[in-house]
Design an enzyme around this catalytic site. Structure first.
Site, PDB file in Angstrom:
ATOM      1  N   SER A  52       0.818  -1.201   0.000  1.00  0.00           N
ATOM      2  CA  SER A  52       0.000   0.000   0.000  1.00  0.00           C
ATOM      3  C   SER A  52       0.854   1.253   0.000  1.00  0.00           C
ATOM      4  O   SER A  52       2.039   1.227   0.293  1.00  0.00           O
ATOM      5  CB  SER A  52      -0.926   0.004   1.217  1.00  0.00           C
ATOM      6  N   LYS A  53       0.216   2.338  -0.319  1.00  0.00           N
ATOM      7  CA  LYS A  53       0.882   3.625  -0.474  1.00  0.00           C
ATOM      8  C   LYS A  53       1.664   4.063   0.754  1.00  0.00           C
ATOM      9  O   LYS A  53       2.618   4.805   0.637  1.00  0.00           O
ATOM     10  CB  LYS A  53      -0.176   4.709  -0.764  1.00  0.00           C
ATOM     11  N   ARG A  54       1.213   3.614   1.922  1.00  0.00           N
ATOM     12  CA  ARG A  54       1.848   4.173   3.099  1.00  0.00           C
ATOM     13  C   ARG A  54       3.300   3.758   3.275  1.00  0.00           C
ATOM     14  O   ARG A  54       3.994   4.255   4.147  1.00  0.00           O
ATOM     15  CB  ARG A  54       1.031   3.891   4.357  1.00  0.00           C
TER      16      ARG A  54
END
Length: 491
Positions: free
Chosen positions: A253-255
RNA sequence: GGCGCAUUCGUCUAGGGGUCCAGGACGUCGCCCUCUCACGGCGGUAACACGGGUUCGAAUCCCGUAUGCGCUACCA
């Protein structure tokens, strides 16, 4: 797993990459594209690019364009396409109608509400729901009557009663029991074909021999196989790639940073480095080599060696890989990718010869193109920002300004401003003053780069040039004399 | 819930019954090189998920358990 032995592919293949244009091209997608690319490169044949844009709400031309850009930037080469699946919908419908005519599919008048209710009930009872074939054997008159009444219907595939087998190059011989699939829908009640119908129809029409795609499609494959057969197509060989995970072992994911080609590009990753890194995420050449150009990987690529387990995306190793390519590639090969970063750093109009020399000096010291562009900025600036905390030890020496002034005077009188002369000069000045060379080298480096680290000083000075060297030394001497206070305009 | 897939150092992986008290790479730690930083070189650290089999012998084959993930739509 036993079937994997000897599944090395030698003949020409027809492979395809079929992304849906829903935004950026993510790492999972790139890797799938790359393995298709390598398979095609290894075996010969053709790579077909097909955009699965049937979900019109989420697709548009710009996204399609973006996928192509991202793929070609990465270094994936396709031979045919891009074909837009949306333009082939009539063909899919036509093929579904053929199945209906051949009684390999049937009309289903069940409403969504009915099905939902049945599904809910089945779940409550703890079982799994599969379509109970309510409409599988309606009498012809009944069908005619309902159509006459204008009742909407979907078209369902008559799934086989035998178990379904197919070859998966990653997982071996696969077998799914017949009840693993139900009579799934081919044509929605509005007449549009579903994903399964479109994919299989396209794969047949495009004569695809090897389907290399993500693991999330593994469970769809038992649906596709009988559909290939029903449509009279050759069943391709499959290879379902494991997923790519984030550091938390969950879906990436982007995080945790960049996850798309566009983002890696913006961070200053070189395409061959990304390509090389991605290949290694699920495949290995089997010998202890990791940094390999695409052509070489294509030569030795072997689906046999594709890994079956999910891999965690390791940003650090990507950065390391990028560093490898940054320093080993010919500078001219790096330049096109570097240009935007140079422009961004305000170096578009920089003196070409000096820029080139600076890049050579700094590229093995940078991990990304962005870092590199930032690093060479010091050669083209009026003033440098010093690492002030690191200057403490220079400020503690009251004689340093005098020493540096002597160094500057000596250097400025050099007939030739080259590194050998510069070094000899510095050592001479240091000797005269009873200093070790280091006592001048380190402050000079701070004066000329603003930092404690960097290229060998004399290389740096040579590239910096006489005029700038004099100016920066002057600034630094003044800075020291002020006791470390920064001039007004530099804070 | 059902079906399916997976499980070797922190991470990517090699490994196809003995050559494995498990090899390489990233990271990390130390040393060397050296004017610093980086590169490079050398060395250290660290893993076969668990439990049963099969076998003279298992990381490797089989079964179970655990964990993770995927699929389970008139989405793609």
């Amino acid at each position: 797993m036993t079937e994997r032995q000897g599944t090395v592919i030698e003949g020409p293949v027809r492979v395809r990459f079929a992304p849906s244009p829903t935004g950026f091209l993510h790492v999972g997608g790139v890797r799938t594209a790359i393995y298709n690319d390598l398979l095609r490169l290894h075996a010969g044949g053709a790579f077909v690019l097909r955009i699965e844009d049937t979900d019109k709400a989420r697709s548009d031309e710009a996204m399609t364009r973006q996928i192509q850009d991202a793929l070609s930037w990465t270094g994936v080469r396709w031979d045919e396409g891009p074909f837009l699946q949306s333009e082939r919908l009539p063909r899919h419908t036509e093929r579904a109608q053929e199945l209906l005519a051949a009684d390999k599919a049937y009309r289903c008048f069940c409403t969504t509400e009915m099905l939902e209710a049945q599904r809910a009930e089945a779940q409550k009872a703890g079982g799994s729901f599969s379509y109970p074939r309510t409409c599988a054997h309606l009498a012809p008159e009944e069908i005619a009557r309902r159509i006459g009444e204008g009742q909407p219907f979907a078209v369902r595939f008559r799934a086989p009663d035998e178990s379904i087998r197919f070859l998966d190059l990653v997982r071996g011989d696969m077998e799914f029991p017949a009840d693993a699939i139900d009579d799934f829908i081919l044509l929605r009640s509005d007449g549009t074909p579903t994903y399964h119908m479109s994919v299989v129809c396209d794969d047949i029409d495009m004569a695809i021999t090897h389907v290399v795609r993500g693991e999330d499609h593994l469970s769809n494959t038992p649906k596709h196989v009988p559909l290939f057969l029903a449509l009279g197509g050759a069943v391709p060989v499959f290879a379902h790639l494991p997923l790519i995970l984030g550091p938390d072992k969950k879906r990436l994911s982007k995080r945790f940073g960049a996850t798309s080609v566009e983002e890696f590009r913006a961070e200053g990753i070189l395409p061959p480095a990304l390509y090389n890194y991605m290949v290694l995420l699920g495949w290995s050449p089997g010998e202890d080599r990791e940094v390999l150009p695409r052509e070489e990987m294509g030569r030795i690529f072997d689906v046999d060696r594709l890994n079956a387990s999910a891999a965690v995306f390791d940003r650090e190793k990507l950065l390391w890989m990028n560093g490898q390519y940054m320093s080993s590639l010919a500078l001219d090969e790096v330049r096109p990718y570097l240009e935007p970063f140079l422009a961004e750093a305000g170096l578009a109009g920089a003196d070409p010869a000096r820029l080139r020399a600076a890049l050579e000096l700094h590229r093995s010291r940078s991990r990304t193109l962005r870092d590199l562009a930032a690093a060479v900025g010091i050669y083209f600036r009026d003033e440098l920002a010093y690492d002030v905390p690191a200057c403490a030890k220079f400020l503690a020496d009251p004689d340093l300004p005098v020493h540096l002034a002597a160094l500057r005077d000596h250097w400025m009188e050099l007939p030739s401003f080259d590194k050998e002369a510069l070094e000899a000069g510095l050592r001479a000045v240091a000797g005269e003053r009873g200093l070790k060379a280091g006592a001048l080298i380190h402050p000079a480096r701070m004066a000329l780069s603003g930092e404690t680290g960097g290229p060998p000083l004399f290389d740096l000075v040579e590239v910096m040039g006489r005029e700038e060297t004099s100016r920066h030394l002057g600034h630094f001497i003044a800075f020291l004399r002020r006791g470390g206070a920064l001039p007004e305009h530099q804070d």
